[in-house]
Design a protein around this motif. Sequence first.
Motif, PDB file in Angstrom:
ATOM      1  N   VAL A 133       0.963  -1.189   0.027  1.00 55.02           N
ATOM      2  CA  VAL A 133      -0.031  -0.124   0.082  1.00 55.02           C
ATOM      3  C   VAL A 133       0.912   1.204  -0.077  1.00 55.02           C
ATOM      4  CG1 VAL A 133      -1.938  -0.934   1.036  1.00 55.02           C
ATOM      5  CG2 VAL A 133      -0.305   0.006   2.467  1.00 55.02           C
ATOM      6  N   ARG A 134       0.175   2.302  -0.332  1.00 49.89           N
ATOM      7  CA  ARG A 134       1.002   3.732  -0.399  1.00 49.89           C
ATOM      8  C   ARG A 134       0.214   4.616   0.536  1.00 49.89           C
ATOM      9  NH1 ARG A 134       0.505   4.829  -5.169  1.00 49.89           N
ATOM     10  NH2 ARG A 134       2.750   3.906  -5.849  1.00 49.89           N
ATOM     11  N   VAL A 135       0.518   4.968   1.583  1.00 45.96           N
ATOM     12  CA  VAL A 135       0.028   5.895   2.755  1.00 45.96           C
ATOM     13  C   VAL A 135       1.095   6.743   3.174  1.00 45.96           C
ATOM     14  CG1 VAL A 135      -0.886   6.105   4.845  1.00 45.96           C
ATOM     15  CG2 VAL A 135      -1.313   3.930   3.511  1.00 45.96           C
ATOM     16  N   ALA A 136       0.511   8.352   2.949  1.00 35.67           N
ATOM     17  CA  ALA A 136       1.093   9.287   3.360  1.00 35.67           C
ATOM     18  C   ALA A 136       2.917   9.360   2.624  1.00 35.67           C
ATOM     19  CB  ALA A 136       1.471   9.537   4.999  1.00 35.67           C
ATOM     20  N   GLY A 137       2.852   8.870   1.489  1.00 36.67           N
ATOM     21  CA  GLY A 137       4.156   8.956   0.688  1.00 36.67           C
ATOM     22  C   GLY A 137       4.876   7.968   0.871  1.00 36.67           C
ATOM     23  N   THR A 138       4.728   6.804   1.974  1.00 36.59           N
ATOM     24  CA  THR A 138       5.206   5.621   2.089  1.00 36.59           C
ATOM     25  C   THR A 138       4.739   4.508   1.246  1.00 36.59           C
ATOM     26  OG1 THR A 138       6.263   6.353   4.130  1.00 36.59           O
ATOM     27  CG2 THR A 138       6.120   3.987   4.047  1.00 36.59           C
ATOM     28  N   THR A 139       5.529   3.536   0.652  1.00 34.55           N
ATOM     29  CA  THR A 139       4.962   2.389   0.032  1.00 34.55           C
ATOM     30  C   THR A 139       5.618   1.207   0.609  1.00 34.55           C
ATOM     31  OG1 THR A 139       4.637   3.499  -2.093  1.00 34.55           O
ATOM     32  CG2 THR A 139       4.983   1.138  -2.195  1.00 34.55           C
ATOM     33  N   GLY A 140       4.910   0.309   1.103  1.00 36.33           N
ATOM     34  CA  GLY A 140       5.535  -1.114   1.399  1.00 36.33           C
ATOM     35  C   GLY A 140       4.522  -2.200   1.784  1.00 36.33           C
ATOM     36  N   LEU A 141       4.774  -3.231   2.529  1.00 31.32           N
ATOM     37  CA  LEU A 141       3.722  -3.981   2.970  1.00 31.32           C
ATOM     38  C   LEU A 141       2.751  -3.431   3.711  1.00 31.32           C
ATOM     39  CD1 LEU A 141       5.617  -7.477   3.337  1.00 31.32           C
ATOM     40  CD2 LEU A 141       3.855  -6.893   1.748  1.00 31.32           C
ATOM     41  N   PHE A 142       1.314  -3.858   3.910  1.00 27.43           N
ATOM     42  CA  PHE A 142       0.448  -2.989   4.473  1.00 27.43           C
ATOM     43  C   PHE A 142       0.741  -3.165   6.200  1.00 27.43           C
ATOM     44  CE2 PHE A 142      -3.394  -2.753   6.988  1.00 27.43           C
ATOM     45  CZ  PHE A 142      -4.443  -1.967   6.101  1.00 27.43           C
ATOM     46  N   ASP A 143       1.022  -4.229   6.779  1.00 28.96           N
ATOM     47  CA  ASP A 143       1.294  -4.100   8.185  1.00 28.96           C
ATOM     48  C   ASP A 143       2.555  -3.195   8.447  1.00 28.96           C
ATOM     49  OD1 ASP A 143      -0.608  -6.399   8.093  1.00 28.96           O
ATOM     50  OD2 ASP A 143       0.927  -7.815   8.409  1.00 28.96           O
ATOM     51  N   ASP A 144       3.547  -3.065   7.543  1.00 31.26           N
ATOM     52  CA  ASP A 144       4.723  -2.172   7.841  1.00 31.26           C
ATOM     53  C   ASP A 144       4.278  -0.779   7.906  1.00 31.26           C
ATOM     54  OD1 ASP A 144       6.366  -4.538   8.622  1.00 31.26           O
ATOM     55  OD2 ASP A 144       6.819  -4.428   6.522  1.00 31.26           O
TER      56      ASP A 144
END
Length: 501
Positions: free
Chosen positions: A404-415
């Motif tokens: 996922v991409r949240v607040a400019g950060t992309t990675g595995l959902f849990d992290d």
Amino acid sequence: MTDADVVIVGNGPIGATLSVLLAQRGRRVTVLERRPRPYKLPRATSFDGETARLLAATGVGPDLGRITAPANGYQWQTADGQPLLDIAFTTQGPYGWPDANTMHQPALEELIAARVRELPGITVLRGHEVVAIEDGDEHVQVTATDEDDVSRTISARWVVGCDGANSFVREHLDVPVTDLGFSYEWLLCDVQLNEPREFVPTNVQICDPARPTTLVGSGPGRRRWEFMRLPGENAAELNKDETAWRLMAPFGVTPETATLLRSTTYIFQARWADRWRVGHVLLAGDAAHLMPPFAGQGMCSGIRDVTNLAWKLDLTLRGLAPESLLDSYGEERRAQAKEAILASVQLGRVICVTDPAAAAERDATVLANRRGKPAGRPEPAKPLTTGLLHESPGAGVVVPQGRVRVAGTTGLFDDVVGRGFVLLTTEEARSEFLAELGTHVVRLDDDVDVDNVYRPFLARYGAASLLVRPDYHVFGTAGPGGLDALADDLRDRLRTPVSTA
């Protein structure tokens, strides 16, 4: 005030994982372990993708790849090598981790132990054997003796027995056990290979009536062979190093190509405790269930136990749920463990056949049914079918994990999003109760769902909102406009959970 919030009896991978999951939530934990030093020999050899996700929740995720090697497949074969069962594994499984991860268990335990040392809330007392447990209305008293036979008593709100198959805690509670009476003796041989060698598939069950045999990966550079004891065979002769070398020689494993780390016989069992909670004392891992090894779910089931248990203990200790919430732990996990045990026994009844005629009939039937079929995929993680669940489509299913991409950060959902209660929704979400639980709220759109995992998952259940428990099981789903009712149902169930355990 008690000495600890929770006392854990046993510091194997299950007890250690529980200690971390609780300490990360701010709990004070004391772990009592009878062994003065860590056990250096492997027991479990692998864990699945769902379990990798659960272990990553302890903070060891970045280092798991260092101590594991992904398995490429699992086959059952006839004596002449024809595949009776063929499962292909991938390194990009549905839960964000490889489908199957082979490992050297002591390396995993050291990884978790290093994490334990980072957390101030955990006290580990080695060389302390529990000899008494006294449960009261407000707390439990646990008495243990050290190597000098000096006793100490520790008070806690809860006690969890993670002390293995011969559990003192289970015996103390006088909990009845359901035993299916399905057991065979096998010779287990752990080796370290002198030179790198690829095995395709990684894991194999040779269904040879002349000697049912297991070959599995056990971490980087290591491998395990297991050989079933035949009817009438002398156990003492089987349990010799020279026997191990003789049986492994046809596979190219000799004193010149490998080091024998261990050769020993063991008898697997199929049983579960009928109660997992008595007062303020609970059971988890091998203390609560034992299963044949053929599905590779023994340690995985224990990790699922403590993942289910940790957040429920925390809610009761925070005063956000009554103690009766802990009844749902036994209700949910006993049902899942029983299913895993029965499945493992069913596999064992296929594999442990030593009658040539029966084996020939088995082979002919299975080969006829699977002729022309490609390799299959592992089954998805088992859903919950009972317990703390909303009555809605998808309730109990394990939510997948993508990037996922949240607040400019992309990675595995849990992290990226965080762990705990999670609300996935396509609508505006405001709930004081969910906020009190520390729920992570994710508003889904095309920019967030990088791998297009979550919007299709919601669509599968006709949902606009999906509420996920801290153990990644879906609590429930809701259609458009139904989010408030979904949150209210969780609040009501946490305050007055159904008690059936």
